[in-house]
Scaffold this active site. Structure first.
Site, PDB file in Angstrom:
ATOM      1  N   TRP A   1       0.835  -1.211   0.000  1.00  0.00           N
ATOM      2  CA  TRP A   1       0.000   0.000   0.000  1.00  0.00           C
ATOM      3  C   TRP A   1       0.864   1.252   0.000  1.00  0.00           C
ATOM      4  O   TRP A   1       0.545   2.232  -0.669  1.00  0.00           O
ATOM      5  CB  TRP A   1      -0.962  -0.011   1.176  1.00  0.00           C
ATOM      6  CG  TRP A   1      -1.963  -1.124   1.097  1.00  0.00           C
ATOM      7  CD1 TRP A   1      -2.155  -2.109   2.018  1.00  0.00           C
ATOM      8  CD2 TRP A   1      -2.905  -1.387   0.038  1.00  0.00           C
ATOM      9  NE1 TRP A   1      -3.153  -2.954   1.602  1.00  0.00           N
ATOM     10  CE2 TRP A   1      -3.629  -2.538   0.390  1.00  0.00           C
ATOM     11  CE3 TRP A   1      -3.195  -0.755  -1.176  1.00  0.00           C
ATOM     12  CZ2 TRP A   1      -4.631  -3.074  -0.419  1.00  0.00           C
ATOM     13  CZ3 TRP A   1      -4.190  -1.286  -1.980  1.00  0.00           C
ATOM     14  CH2 TRP A   1      -4.896  -2.432  -1.606  1.00  0.00           C
TER      15      TRP A   1
ATOM     16  N   ASP B   1      -1.434   6.596   6.310  1.00  0.00           N
ATOM     17  CA  ASP B   1      -2.547   5.720   5.955  1.00  0.00           C
ATOM     18  C   ASP B   1      -2.787   4.819   7.173  1.00  0.00           C
ATOM     19  O   ASP B   1      -1.934   4.002   7.520  1.00  0.00           O
ATOM     20  CB  ASP B   1      -2.146   4.892   4.729  1.00  0.00           C
ATOM     21  CG  ASP B   1      -3.184   3.831   4.342  1.00  0.00           C
ATOM     22  OD1 ASP B   1      -4.181   3.670   5.057  1.00  0.00           O
ATOM     23  OD2 ASP B   1      -2.962   3.163   3.302  1.00  0.00           O
TER      24      ASP B   1
ATOM     25  N   LYS C   1     -11.926  -1.644   6.804  1.00  0.00           N
ATOM     26  CA  LYS C   1     -11.078  -2.551   7.564  1.00  0.00           C
ATOM     27  C   LYS C   1     -11.569  -2.621   9.014  1.00  0.00           C
ATOM     28  O   LYS C   1     -11.909  -3.670   9.490  1.00  0.00           O
ATOM     29  CB  LYS C   1      -9.619  -2.072   7.538  1.00  0.00           C
ATOM     30  CG  LYS C   1      -9.066  -1.846   6.141  1.00  0.00           C
ATOM     31  CD  LYS C   1      -8.916  -3.132   5.339  1.00  0.00           C
ATOM     32  CE  LYS C   1      -8.836  -2.931   3.844  1.00  0.00           C
ATOM     33  NZ  LYS C   1      -7.608  -2.391   3.338  1.00  0.00           N
TER      34      LYS C   1
HETATM   35  C1  PLP Z   1      -7.101  -1.926   2.100  1.00  0.00           C
HETATM   36  C2  PLP Z   1      -6.068  -0.903   2.196  1.00  0.00           C
HETATM   37  C3  PLP Z   1      -5.914   0.084   1.213  1.00  0.00           C
HETATM   38  C4  PLP Z   1      -6.759   0.136  -0.020  1.00  0.00           C
HETATM   39  O1  PLP Z   1      -8.046   0.485   0.284  1.00  0.00           O
HETATM   40  P1  PLP Z   1      -9.145   0.756  -0.852  1.00  0.00           P
HETATM   41  O2  PLP Z   1     -10.239   1.406  -0.061  1.00  0.00           O
HETATM   42  O3  PLP Z   1      -9.511  -0.565  -1.409  1.00  0.00           O
HETATM   43  O4  PLP Z   1      -8.560   1.662  -1.844  1.00  0.00           O
HETATM   44  C5  PLP Z   1      -4.947   1.035   1.416  1.00  0.00           C
HETATM   45  N1  PLP Z   1      -4.168   1.035   2.508  1.00  0.00           N
HETATM   46  C6  PLP Z   1      -4.285   0.092   3.461  1.00  0.00           C
HETATM   47  C7  PLP Z   1      -3.379   0.128   4.648  1.00  0.00           C
HETATM   48  C8  PLP Z   1      -5.237  -0.910   3.337  1.00  0.00           C
HETATM   49  O5  PLP Z   1      -5.344  -1.837   4.290  1.00  0.00           O
END
Ligand code: PLP
Length: 360
Positions: free
Chosen positions: A101, A171, A195
């Site tokens: 990511w 993030d 998540k």
């Molecule tokens: C799942 C995830 C993403 C991507 O998320 P989307 O909403 O599918 O774009 C980005 N960063 C992390 C840490 C993730 O777990």
């Protein structure tokens, strides 16, 4: 009705209480005679829903008034572009690469300016967090970027990097609301809610006000400017209304549980049950450095692809769903987010013990 123990990395398990409440309100939301799905986002009822959601999130995370809370769409991945488009004033940003990511975010930033990888753990398949106490932070970096919890690999920054005064952007998709955080240490933190918070379709951005301006990359679409959404309190256009409503319910559930300190204790307890077993097991083992272990995503392997596959299959038959590891790393991964009860982890470990005995 029977519910499984769902160890999915995302979209993931939600608190049963929240789902039940949403079900009860499905046809008639509190006397409005309609579902929240059918409601104008400009209605009084919806205004209360989104305002309460924001207020509860602010309370949970103790977000200072100098930060805006935005409920957006496009997933976490859209932030990979929005962040550089809005924040790269000097066209330079530093990225710490601790997984896929972070790497994707870095690659996206390369489209808009000079993105530098100032640290990486790719040399050991992202199984650790690099030492970030004294990194070569660029003098003109507009921000330093991290992915705080690496969903795929199961590592987490236990200490934030020393950004040498530069703005920290994080993030936090897979560790959002799993423990208390000091928001003031970040310029911007964001996460897709699917998540650890709610249904897919909502991304929450918490951004310091001074980082919001019209001074963005030329050509930035209106919808991709933080200012657009900040000025309109996340109601510039139709927001992901139903998803925000569910997030709001999860915030209330978290408050009822006792808030983020209590969640942290609970998450530590759950993770310890699983990690302790992995450390004593002669069949299974964890795949990342102990000091960097995530409380939320726990990858593990047997060392044999066949046994891994057998385990995933038999676990599924026993009611433990989504234990297969990410397609890029294989093995297994148990995501044990806030809504996973302690009993779920205990039951999983009991099942793993039995599997170990049968497959020694
Ligand atoms: C799942 C995830 C993403 C991507 O998320 P989307 O909403 O599918 O774009 C980005 N960063 C992390 C840490 C993730 O777990």
């Amino acid at each position: 009705m029977s519910r499984v123990y769902n160890f999915s990395a995302g979209p993931a398990v939600l608190p049963e209480e929240v789902l039940k409440e949403a079900a009860e309100e499905m046809l008639d939301y509190r006397g409005t005679g309609m579902s929240v799905m059918e409601m104008s986002h400009r209605s009084k009822a919806y205004d209360t829903i989104i305002k309460e959601a924001e207020a509860d999130l602010r309370e949970l995370m103790q977000i200072p008034d100098t930060y805006k809370v935005l409920f957006l769409q496009g997933g976490a991945s859209q932030q990979f572009a929005m962040i550089p488009m809005n924040l790269m004033k000097h066209k330079t940003a530093d990225y710490i690469i601790t997984g896929q990511w972070a790497k994707k975010a870095y690659q996206e930033a390369c489209l808009y300016g000079k993105a530098n990888q100032i640290a990486s753990s790719e040399d050991k398949t992202f199984s650790y967090i690099p030492d970030c106490s004294d990194l070569p932070v660029s003098e003109d970096a507009d921000y330093v970027y991290i992915c705080e919890n690496n969903t795929i690999y199961g590592t987490k920054f236990k200490e934030l990097p020393n950004t040498k005064g530069k703005t920290l952007v994080a993030d936090v998709s897979s560790c959002f609301l799993s423990e208390p955080v000091d928001v003031t240490r970040y310029g911007l933190l964001y996460g897709g809610v699917q998540k650890n918070i709610g249904p897919a379709g909502v991304v929450i951005v918490i951004i310091r006000e001074d980082l919001i301006s019209e001074d963005v990359l030329p050509g930035t679409p209106t919808m991709l400017k933080y200012k657009t959404h900040a000025d309109a309190d996340s109601l510039y256009n139709t927001p992901p209304a139903y998803g925000i409503y569910i997030c709001g319910k999860v915030f209330k559930w978290l408050k009822k549980m006792g808030g983020l300190s209590v969640m942290k204790e609970r998450n530590e307890k759950k993770a310890k049950i699983l990690y302790d077993y992995l450390d004593e097991s002669r069949l299974f083992r964890g795949t990342v450095e102990k000091k960097d272990r995530s409380l939320m995503n726990v990858p593990f392997v047997t060392g044999s692809d066949e046994l891994d596959a057998k385990f995933v299959k038999e676990a599924k038959e026993a009611g433990f769903e989504n234990l297969k590891g990410h397609r890029s790393v294989g093995g297994m991964r148990a995501s044990i987010y806030n809504a996973m009860p302690v009993e779920g982890v205990e039951a999983l470990v009991a099942f793993m013990r039995k599997f170990e005995e049968e497959n020694r």
